[in-house]
Design an enzyme around this catalytic site. Structure first.
Site, PDB file in Angstrom:
ATOM      1  N   TYR A 292      68.678  43.832  22.340  1.00 30.53           N
ATOM      2  CA  TYR A 292      69.887  43.661  21.535  1.00 30.53           C
ATOM      3  C   TYR A 292      69.687  44.347  20.198  1.00 30.53           C
ATOM      4  O   TYR A 292      68.640  44.207  19.571  1.00 30.53           O
ATOM      5  CB  TYR A 292      70.165  42.172  21.306  1.00 30.53           C
ATOM      6  CG  TYR A 292      71.387  41.898  20.457  1.00 30.53           C
ATOM      7  CD1 TYR A 292      72.664  42.233  20.909  1.00 30.53           C
ATOM      8  CD2 TYR A 292      71.274  41.306  19.202  1.00 30.53           C
ATOM      9  CE1 TYR A 292      73.789  41.978  20.137  1.00 30.53           C
ATOM     10  CE2 TYR A 292      72.398  41.045  18.431  1.00 30.53           C
ATOM     11  CZ  TYR A 292      73.654  41.381  18.895  1.00 30.53           C
ATOM     12  OH  TYR A 292      74.764  41.138  18.126  1.00 30.53           O
TER      13      TYR A 292
ATOM     14  N   ASP B   5      63.429  48.537  16.195  1.00 32.78           N
ATOM     15  CA  ASP B   5      64.323  47.523  15.658  1.00 32.78           C
ATOM     16  C   ASP B   5      63.477  46.276  15.402  1.00 32.78           C
ATOM     17  O   ASP B   5      63.183  45.506  16.310  1.00 32.78           O
ATOM     18  CB  ASP B   5      65.451  47.236  16.656  1.00 32.78           C
ATOM     19  CG  ASP B   5      66.434  46.199  16.120  1.00 32.78           C
ATOM     20  OD1 ASP B   5      66.162  45.599  15.066  1.00 32.78           O
ATOM     21  OD2 ASP B   5      67.475  45.997  16.773  1.00 32.78           O
TER      22      ASP B   5
ATOM     23  N   LYS C 232      67.158  39.424   9.140  1.00 31.69           N
ATOM     24  CA  LYS C 232      66.604  38.077   9.266  1.00 31.69           C
ATOM     25  C   LYS C 232      65.591  37.732   8.155  1.00 31.69           C
ATOM     26  O   LYS C 232      66.021  37.353   7.074  1.00 31.69           O
ATOM     27  CB  LYS C 232      66.056  37.878  10.682  1.00 31.69           C
ATOM     28  CG  LYS C 232      67.222  38.043  11.691  1.00 31.69           C
ATOM     29  CD  LYS C 232      66.941  37.745  13.128  1.00 31.69           C
ATOM     30  CE  LYS C 232      68.255  37.750  13.897  1.00 31.69           C
ATOM     31  NZ  LYS C 232      68.376  38.691  14.982  1.00 31.69           N
TER      32      LYS C 232
HETATM   33  C1  LIG Z   1      69.587  39.667  15.252  1.00 29.39           C
HETATM   34  C2  LIG Z   1      69.309  41.044  15.690  1.00 29.39           C
HETATM   35  C3  LIG Z   1      70.124  42.120  15.325  1.00 29.39           C
HETATM   36  C4  LIG Z   1      71.452  41.935  14.639  1.00 29.39           C
HETATM   37  O1  LIG Z   1      71.331  41.373  13.380  1.00 29.39           O
HETATM   38  P1  LIG Z   1      72.620  40.654  12.736  1.00 29.39           P
HETATM   39  O2  LIG Z   1      72.155  40.304  11.363  1.00 29.39           O
HETATM   40  O3  LIG Z   1      72.907  39.485  13.597  1.00 29.39           O
HETATM   41  O4  LIG Z   1      73.718  41.640  12.733  1.00 29.39           O
HETATM   42  C5  LIG Z   1      69.716  43.394  15.646  1.00 29.39           C
HETATM   43  N1  LIG Z   1      68.558  43.607  16.290  1.00 29.39           N
HETATM   44  C6  LIG Z   1      67.754  42.608  16.672  1.00 29.39           C
HETATM   45  C7  LIG Z   1      66.471  42.911  17.351  1.00 29.39           C
HETATM   46  C8  LIG Z   1      68.107  41.291  16.407  1.00 29.39           C
HETATM   47  O5  LIG Z   1      67.338  40.296  16.842  1.00 29.39           O
END
Ligand SMILES: *Cc1c(COP(=O)(O)O)cnc(C)c1O
Length: 425
Positions: A142, A237, A265
């Site tokens: 994701y 990511d 995060k």
């Molecule tokens: C949570 C997440 C996102 C998206 O971040 P948001 O702040 O929710 O837009 C993108 N990549 C990874 C790996 C994530 O866990």
């Protein structure tokens, strides 16, 4: 009717599904979401006064536990000077310097407001830098909800992406190619088919949005080599793994350097923050120095920066947090594994540092296909058993458990006991 139920009923009338992010819904495990009123340390309290030992931790940001006094004070103090200026500030400079000082191959960083924005912007930057359009992503990873990335593509790696979501035009995902996590040959085939068209390979260095799926030995290294060979940008990511596996995130943990890295995060400590950064040569393509446009009214918001700076500074002052957290994770998930094995249940445990997961399946899990073999009905039973004992897990099989520095061994031992009770049944 509980207060949570009453609130949820009201919420459903004015908010789609009653929640502001689908991952908060209780659809896959039954029941109604608990409306959380406050959180402190390892616990959250709902509107009915029930308290829960929390393993969601806002999906990762609260690595030091909820409501840390130092972070709270930094935020309150920042608020006294106004909430936003839409102009450059000292804190943004400090934040960027701090991130660049932690991560050796990140020379420059741009702050944004979410992980979604960070990834979307990193992709645009990689495309602008290479002058190529195609990107490779892995099924089950994701990367936020921007159009081009809402693809899991079911039907084999050679097919161009088909959007997962209504409202995403085919054109937006035409250049998104899907590969199989932990399967290097699936990426090789894409590079062979499009040797001069792939701008970037983007990967969660630890898959943490299909449950927890650690990279197989050599997988990330192979992606590095392929990107070098074909002149593509490697994007890690690290929205979850950044500042969780250690100061240098997955890059340091696995000893593989990416060209661009995305954060979110933890760097916001619970405020809406994201960032993308990397090599100077690439980051200088970003406006206003370069031709890749990316902007944000609230980016680098002073209050958000205060929170993030306070958390990262605390981590810097207490580097032992990472050793302890990773040791605690190894112990805890090791114990979970033992329980699962002793129970004879068809289940797999996976973990990496403080991230971990139980998949209710007989199949060893190494990618999206194998993760999907899980019995989500059994997960629902497990979730509700844990919740009824005051333990708050993610309301979905395909999410991680997030340990924080605040969780004590005693609390975790208590969790193991409750798990054992479930596995025995
Ligand atoms: C949570 C997440 C996102 C998206 O971040 P948001 O702040 O929710 O837009 C993108 N990549 C990874 C790996 C994530 O866990």
């Amino acid at each position: 009717m509980t207060k949570s139920e009453a609130l949820f009923e009201r919420a459903c009338k004015v908010i789609p599904g009653g929640v502001n992010s689908p991952v908060r819904a209780f659809g896959s495990i039954g029941g109604t979401p608990r409306m959380i009123r406050k959180a402190d340390g390892t616990h959250m309290t709902d509107e009915d006064g029930n308290t829960y030992l929390d393993f969601v931790n806002s999906w990762g940001p609260m690595i030091l536990g909820h409501n840390h006094p130092v972070i709270r004070e930094a935020v309150v103090k920042a608020c006294e000077d106004g909430l936003s200026y839409g102009a450059a500030t000292a804190r943004e400079v400090e934040m960027a310097e701090l991130i660049c000082s932690f991560v050796p191959n990140v020379d420059m960083v741009r702050m944004v407001n979410s992980g979604t924005e960070a990834v979307m912007s990193a992709i645009r930057t990689a495309r602008g830098y290479t002058g190529r359009d195609k990107i490779v992503k892995f099924m089950g990873c994701y990367h936020g909800h921007s159009d081009a990335l809402l693809v899991q593509a079911g039907s084999g790696v050679m097919t161009a992406g088909v959007p997962d979501s209504a409202g995403v035009p085919r054109g937006c995902t035409r250049d998104t190619l899907s590969a199989v996590y932990n399967d290097v040959s699936s990426v090789e085939r894409l590079f062979e088919a499009f040797p001069e068209e792939i701008a970037a390979v983007i990967v969660e260095p630890v898959g943490a949005n299909m449950g927890v799926v650690p990279p197989a030995p050599g997988f990330l290294e192979a992606l590095r080599k392929l990107c070098d060979r074909y002149g593509a940008v490697l994007i890690f990511d690290e929205v979850i793994t950044g500042f969780r596996l250690g100061f240098t995130g997955a890059q340091g943990y696995f000893g593989v350097d990416a060209d661009l890295v995305t954060y979110g995060k933890i760097i916001g400590a619970g405020m809406p923050v994201g960032a993308y950064g990397g090599k100077r040569e690439i980051m200088q393509k970003v406006a206003p120095v370069g031709p890749v446009y990316q902007a944000g009214t609230l980016s680098g918001n002073p209050v958000a920066m205060a929170a993030g700076l306070a958390q990262l500074t605390l981590l810097k002052e207490h580097p032992e947090v990472y050793t302890e957290l990773n040791e605690k994770g190894a112990w805890f998930y090791g114990e979970v594994k033992k329980l699962v094995e002793a129970s004879g249940l068809d289940a797999q445990t996976t973990s990496c540092g403080s991230l971990g997961c139980i998949f209710f399946t007989a199949t060893p899990v190494c990618n999206y296909e194998t993760a999907k073999t899980s019995d989500t009905g059994l997960y629902a039973k497990y979730f509700n058993h844990m919740l009824s004992h005051g333990i708050y897990l993610a309301p979905s099989q395909f999410e991680a458990m997030f340990l924080s520095a605040a969780h004590t061994r005693e609390e975790l031992q208590g969790v193991l006991d409750v798990m054992q009770e479930f596995f025995r049944r």
